[in-house]
Design a protein around this motif. Structure first.
Motif: not given
Length: 109
Positions: A17-27, A30-34, A58-62, A65-71
């Motif tokens: 999934d590609v997600l558009d999130i605001p600046e300062g969002t933690t990992l 982002a998982l919650q928003q998605a 970790g979940w508190d990682w800020v 732009e362009g990060d790929r979050v992997e679960v």
């Protein structure tokens, strides 16, 4: 800012999934928003690990732009053990660097 969420819930199955999130969002945010925490309940149980571009995070990682979050799921078999088992099954003559020698050539050529 845009980030990519990746997860392989089963072998040969990938969810991206590609997600558009605001600046300062933690990992975790982002998982919650998605909606992934509801979609994949194993994420919260701790049986799955999270990372950014292959590095543990970790979940508190800020996020940036362009990060790929992997679960990711844990390994079922240690890769070193799996390789040893494959080598045993194949035998020494059919594997390795010099398996395809020319007939009559010296060892190592």
């Amino acid at each position: 800012m845009k980030i990519t969420l990746m997860h392989a819930p089963a072998p040969r199955e990938v969810v991206e999934d590609v997600l558009d999130i605001p600046e300062g969002t933690t990992l975790g945010e982002a998982l919650q928003q998605a909606g992934w925490l509801q979609r994949f309940p194993d994420i919260q149980s701790g049986s799955l690990a999270t990372g950014i571009w292959g590095r543990k995070a970790g979940w508190d990682w800020v996020l940036r732009e362009g990060d790929r979050v992997e679960v990711v799921r844990g390994l079922r078999v240690d890769p070193k053990v799996a390789r040893r088992e494959r080598f045993k099954g194949q035998g020494a003559r059919a594997t390795g660097l010099f398996a395809k020698r020319r007939p009559g050539s010296k060892a190592g050529y």
